[in-house]
Scaffold this motif. Structure first.
Motif, PDB file in Angstrom:
ATOM      1  N   PHE A  81      -0.149  -3.917  -7.402  1.00 59.08           N
ATOM      2  CA  PHE A  81      -1.252  -2.989  -7.152  1.00 59.08           C
ATOM      3  C   PHE A  81      -0.860  -1.512  -7.277  1.00 59.08           C
ATOM      4  O   PHE A  81      -1.663  -0.640  -7.017  1.00 59.08           O
ATOM      5  N   GLN A  82       0.395  -1.233  -7.632  1.00 61.65           N
ATOM      6  CA  GLN A  82       0.906   0.127  -7.828  1.00 61.65           C
ATOM      7  C   GLN A  82       0.719   1.033  -6.602  1.00 61.65           C
ATOM      8  O   GLN A  82       0.440   2.222  -6.739  1.00 61.65           O
ATOM      9  N   MET A  83       0.901   0.483  -5.415  1.00 63.44           N
ATOM     10  CA  MET A  83       0.784   1.284  -4.196  1.00 63.44           C
ATOM     11  C   MET A  83       2.038   2.137  -4.024  1.00 63.44           C
ATOM     12  O   MET A  83       3.154   1.683  -4.267  1.00 63.44           O
ATOM     13  N   GLU A  84       1.844   3.378  -3.617  1.00 64.22           N
ATOM     14  CA  GLU A  84       2.945   4.325  -3.443  1.00 64.22           C
ATOM     15  C   GLU A  84       3.420   4.393  -1.994  1.00 64.22           C
ATOM     16  O   GLU A  84       4.602   4.537  -1.725  1.00 64.22           O
ATOM     17  N   ASN A 108      -2.450   7.555  -4.422  1.00 63.33           N
ATOM     18  CA  ASN A 108      -3.341   8.651  -4.790  1.00 63.33           C
ATOM     19  C   ASN A 108      -3.429   8.721  -6.313  1.00 63.33           C
ATOM     20  O   ASN A 108      -3.072   7.772  -7.010  1.00 63.33           O
ATOM     21  N   GLY A 109      -3.864   9.836  -6.822  1.00 62.11           N
ATOM     22  CA  GLY A 109      -3.881  10.057  -8.263  1.00 62.11           C
ATOM     23  C   GLY A 109      -4.794   9.117  -9.004  1.00 62.11           C
ATOM     24  O   GLY A 109      -5.890   8.806  -8.558  1.00 62.11           O
ATOM     25  N   PHE A 142      -9.835   7.303   8.936  1.00 62.00           N
ATOM     26  CA  PHE A 142      -8.987   7.919   7.907  1.00 62.00           C
ATOM     27  C   PHE A 142      -9.868   8.605   6.847  1.00 62.00           C
ATOM     28  O   PHE A 142      -9.927   8.151   5.694  1.00 62.00           O
ATOM     29  N   PRO A 143     -10.542   9.689   7.223  1.00 57.91           N
ATOM     30  CA  PRO A 143     -11.438  10.346   6.262  1.00 57.91           C
ATOM     31  C   PRO A 143     -10.706  10.885   5.034  1.00 57.91           C
ATOM     32  O   PRO A 143     -11.315  11.057   3.974  1.00 57.91           O
ATOM     33  N   GLU A 144      -9.397  11.094   5.144  1.00 58.79           N
ATOM     34  CA  GLU A 144      -8.626  11.572   3.994  1.00 58.79           C
ATOM     35  C   GLU A 144      -8.573  10.541   2.861  1.00 58.79           C
ATOM     36  O   GLU A 144      -8.197  10.861   1.735  1.00 58.79           O
ATOM     37  N   HIS A 145      -8.977   9.282   3.168  1.00 59.03           N
ATOM     38  CA  HIS A 145      -8.984   8.229   2.139  1.00 59.03           C
ATOM     39  C   HIS A 145     -10.415   7.846   1.739  1.00 59.03           C
ATOM     40  O   HIS A 145     -10.619   6.807   1.115  1.00 59.03           O
ATOM     41  N   ARG A 146     -11.391   8.657   2.100  1.00 52.62           N
ATOM     42  CA  ARG A 146     -12.803   8.281   1.883  1.00 52.62           C
ATOM     43  C   ARG A 146     -13.172   8.086   0.411  1.00 52.62           C
ATOM     44  O   ARG A 146     -14.103   7.357   0.097  1.00 52.62           O
TER      45      ARG A 146
END
Length: 195
Positions: A81-84, A108-109, A142-146
């Motif tokens: 899944f290419q998770m960082e 991200n990205g 986690f609004p930074e991931h919305r």
């Protein structure tokens, strides 16, 4: 027959003896009741302590299972899944509400996706509801991931085939242990649901 003074005294003596016997019997009953009450309190205390010990054992077993799953799940999340970022045991609190996540992974990205992994030793029906609830509440905590696509994975040591089908039908990934390693157990045509 005439009642004499001696007859009356004897009657009082017999009454006195009976009253004393009744008092002793009542005192013995009260003592037994107090003993029973003490025993019940002790039993309740022991049951409460046993419950705590079972709870701690369950937490340790859950932590053991999560620890067992983490290396395999980290590999899957990175390679497939290419998770960082992969974070085990994430706890969040907001406005008196709490959210616990066994494994949170995100990138991200260009990938811009997050995965929530819920790990169970013996997966039951309520685990599906639990994971869906976490997915539904995730962005509030986690609004930074919305803006990320969000997916769920249920990882289990023990899982009934009928439950596996139900999980897949809900659009959740399934991971199972095989030879000591967790692996995804989803068909090639599986379409996950994004939350």
């Amino acid at each position: 027959m005439t009642t004499t003074y001696e007859d009356i005294l004897n009657l009082f003596r017999e009454n006195d003896v009976q009253i004393k016997q009744l008092l002793r019997a009542q005192q013995e009953t009260e003592r037994r009741f107090q003993d029973t009450e003490r025993e019940q309190k002790e039993t309740a205390r022991q049951l409460k302590e046993l419950g705590k010990q079972i709870g701690r054992l369950g937490e340790k077993f859950g932590s053991f299972t999560e620890g067992l799953a983490l290396p395999s799940m980290a590999r899957i999340l990175r390679q497939q899944f290419q998770m960082e970022i992969i974070s085990p045991s994430v706890r969040a609190s907001k406005a008196g509400q709490h959210l616990e996540i066994d494994v949170l992974a995100y990138a991200n990205g260009e990938v811009n996706t997050a995965y929530i992994v819920e790990v169970k030793s013996h997966l039951r029906e309520e685990a599906i509801t639990q994971l869906k609830n976490i997915l539904d509440r995730f962005r509030a905590f986690f609004p930074e991931h919305r803006d990320k696509r969000l997916f769920g994975i249920l990882a289990a040591v023990d899982l009934l085939p009928t439950l596996r089908e139900r999980i897949l039908n809900e659009g959740l990934y399934v991971a199972r242990i095989h030879d000591g390693i967790f692996e995804l157990d989803t068909p090639a045509d599986f379409q996950p649901k994004a939350w």
